[in-house]
Design an enzyme around this catalytic site. Structure first.
Site, PDB file in Angstrom:
ATOM      1  N   LEU A   1      11.218 -20.464  -4.634  1.00 46.68           N
ATOM      2  CA  LEU A   1       9.985 -19.732  -3.809  1.00 46.68           C
ATOM      3  C   LEU A   1       8.497 -19.663  -5.135  1.00 46.68           C
ATOM      4  CD1 LEU A   1       9.387 -16.998  -2.184  1.00 46.68           C
ATOM      5  CD2 LEU A   1      10.202 -15.793  -4.151  1.00 46.68           C
TER       6      LEU A   1
ATOM      7  N   ASP B   1       0.787  -1.302  -0.006  1.00 45.65           N
ATOM      8  CA  ASP B   1       0.002   0.063   0.092  1.00 45.65           C
ATOM      9  C   ASP B   1       0.877   1.252   0.020  1.00 45.65           C
ATOM     10  OD1 ASP B   1      -2.435   1.603  -0.005  1.00 45.65           O
ATOM     11  OD2 ASP B   1      -2.646   1.248   2.170  1.00 45.65           O
ATOM     12  N   GLY B   2       0.344   2.381  -0.551  1.00 46.78           N
ATOM     13  CA  GLY B   2       0.762   3.738  -0.433  1.00 46.78           C
ATOM     14  C   GLY B   2       1.663   4.169  -1.730  1.00 46.78           C
TER      15      GLY B   2
ATOM     16  N   HIS C   1       2.831   3.116  -9.029  1.00 48.61           N
ATOM     17  CA  HIS C   1       2.536   1.968  -9.147  1.00 48.61           C
ATOM     18  C   HIS C   1       3.934   1.443  -9.860  1.00 48.61           C
ATOM     19  CE1 HIS C   1      -1.346   2.311  -7.416  1.00 48.61           C
ATOM     20  NE2 HIS C   1      -1.971   2.798  -8.734  1.00 48.61           N
TER      21      HIS C   1
ATOM     22  N   GLY D   1       0.102   5.408  -4.306  1.00 48.55           N
ATOM     23  CA  GLY D   1      -0.486   6.866  -4.665  1.00 48.55           C
ATOM     24  C   GLY D   1       0.083   7.853  -3.996  1.00 48.55           C
TER      25      GLY D   1
ATOM     26  N   GLU E   1       1.055 -13.611  12.017  1.00 46.07           N
ATOM     27  CA  GLU E   1       1.702 -12.371  12.863  1.00 46.07           C
ATOM     28  C   GLU E   1       1.696 -11.203  11.879  1.00 46.07           C
ATOM     29  OE1 GLU E   1       2.720 -12.570  15.781  1.00 46.07           O
ATOM     30  OE2 GLU E   1       2.247 -14.584  16.025  1.00 46.07           O
TER      31      GLU E   1
HETATM   32  C1  FPP Z   1      -2.217   0.240  -3.226  1.00 48.36           C
HETATM   33  O1  FPP Z   1      -1.601   1.330  -3.075  1.00 48.36           O
HETATM   34  C2  FPP Z   1      -1.546  -0.446  -4.399  1.00 48.36           C
HETATM   35  C3  FPP Z   1      -2.293  -1.110  -5.281  1.00 48.36           C
HETATM   36  C4  FPP Z   1      -3.923  -1.096  -5.254  1.00 48.36           C
HETATM   37  C5  FPP Z   1      -1.763  -1.641  -6.301  1.00 48.36           C
HETATM   38  C6  FPP Z   1      -0.335  -2.629  -5.815  1.00 48.36           C
HETATM   39  C7  FPP Z   1       0.290  -2.890  -7.123  1.00 48.36           C
HETATM   40  C8  FPP Z   1       1.652  -3.063  -7.363  1.00 48.36           C
HETATM   41  C9  FPP Z   1       2.448  -2.340  -6.299  1.00 48.36           C
HETATM   42  C10 FPP Z   1       2.453  -3.183  -8.622  1.00 48.36           C
HETATM   43  C11 FPP Z   1       2.181  -4.937  -8.712  1.00 48.36           C
HETATM   44  C12 FPP Z   1       3.038  -5.319  -9.525  1.00 48.36           C
HETATM   45  C13 FPP Z   1       3.052  -6.418 -10.079  1.00 48.36           C
HETATM   46  C14 FPP Z   1       4.136  -7.169 -10.756  1.00 48.36           C
HETATM   47  C15 FPP Z   1       1.764  -7.327 -10.366  1.00 48.36           C
HETATM   48  P1  FPP Z   1      -2.598   2.872  -3.181  1.00 48.36           P
HETATM   49  O2  FPP Z   1      -2.648   2.944  -4.786  1.00 48.36           O
HETATM   50  O3  FPP Z   1      -3.951   2.397  -2.760  1.00 48.36           O
HETATM   51  O4  FPP Z   1      -1.794   4.023  -2.576  1.00 48.36           O
HETATM   52  P2  FPP Z   1      -2.707   4.966  -1.693  1.00 48.36           P
HETATM   53  O5  FPP Z   1      -3.499   4.388  -0.797  1.00 48.36           O
HETATM   54  O6  FPP Z   1      -1.338   5.791  -1.338  1.00 48.36           O
HETATM   55  O7  FPP Z   1      -3.423   5.957  -2.920  1.00 48.36           O
END
Ligand code: FPP
Length: 262
Positions: A151, A40-41, A57, A43, A227
């Site tokens: 893995l 998360d985070g 992203h 954005g 955990e």
């Molecule tokens: C949440 O952060 C993140 C997501 C919804 C997308 C996560 C995706 C990736 C990290 C890329 C994935 C990579 C592969 C290889 C599949 P947010 O956008 O909600 O952030 P915010 O809460 O700060 O807005």
């Protein structure tokens, strides 16, 4: 280095000394078999830098690579990454389109190395709603790595825990209706074996970045005794040292599963 450790170790999380963790140190204790991460985070990471959300992203994709390599180094068996939830379709189309293109981009860049590293790719989620190009990229990666024994890199893509539990229960209800089993005979194992994570151990350690303290419909059944480790770091800033810190903290926990310490 010590300063860096101090800044991301939250109060109470900090070990007796701010050690510079090495693989060898961590291997002296038990390594979690399954680590799951709510990434998360992205954005907020981008906004802080005056960039469009999608750049967050994209940087998050690089953190996926770092986390995978670090998990592999520690001999973790399964790394599950929450890449897109069944609720993320509510985001603007441009962002959804970008997120749906990421698996393809990531795999184009990294698949050869993952194959070489004996990583096996798996996907956990509902393919029905996914665009063809996303499915095709995942299918190719799953196929090319299906004989790998290292893995397991498990992407939770269009994944929602309530939906998977509902589907599992629905399937059992049909079996009851067909007279194959009686309602009284339904066991936890029967529900569990019908979840999308079937065949994988439950996560031992669940990590969430960005300072949010919630599960967001992620592996609700499977994390009953996981955990939990939270960090204020935004996902694109997550690296090897942070996974190591989470594992070190995991090693300091006592898991009782509702029982008593020995
Ligand atoms: C949440 O952060 C993140 C997501 C919804 C997308 C996560 C995706 C990736 C990290 C890329 C994935 C990579 C592969 C290889 C599949 P947010 O956008 O909600 O952030 P915010 O809460 O700060 O807005």
């Amino acid at each position: 280095m010590i300063k860096l450790f101090q800044s991301w170790w939250k109060k109470g999380d900090r070990p007796a000394s701010s050690e510079n963790l090495s693989v060898a140190d961590l291997l002296e204790n038990n390594i979690p078999e399954h680590v799951a991460i709510i990434m998360d985070g992205n954005g907020r990471w981008a906004r802080k830098r005056g960039m469009p959300r999608n750049m967050g992203h994209r940087s998050g994709m690089k953190a996926v690579k770092r986390a995978t390599i670090a998990a592999d180094e520690l001999g973790i068996s399964v790394l599950t990454l929450y890449a897109f939830s069944t609720e993320n379709w509510k985001r603007p189309k441009e962002e959804v389109d970008y997120l749906m293109a990421i698996p393809q981009e990531f795999l184009a860049l990294e698949l050869d190395e993952l194959v070489q590293k004996n990583v096996r790719i798996r996907m956990m989620g509902y393919t029905k709603e996914l665009p063809d190009h996303t499915i095709a990229a995942m299918k190719e990666a799953i196929e090319r790595t299906k004989n790998n024994t290292g893995l397991i890199l498990n992407f939770a893509l269009n994944y929602g825990s309530r939906r998977e539990i509902t589907e599992s229960v629905k399937e059992l209800a049909h079996s009851v209706q067909a007279g194959e089993i009686s309602a009284e005979d339904i066991t936890e194992e029967m529900i569990q074996s019908r979840l999308l994570s079937s065949g994988l151990p439950d996560p031992d350690l669940l990590i969430r970045t960005s300072g949010e303290l919630r599960l967001s419909n992620f592996m609700l059944w499977q994390t009953a005794y996981s955990e939990l480790w939270f960090t204020d770091l935004y996902w694109p800033d997550f690296g090897r040292e942070h996974l190591f810190a989470a594992v070190a903290e995991f090693q300091r926990r006592t898991r009782r599963y509702g029982g008593l310490s020995k």
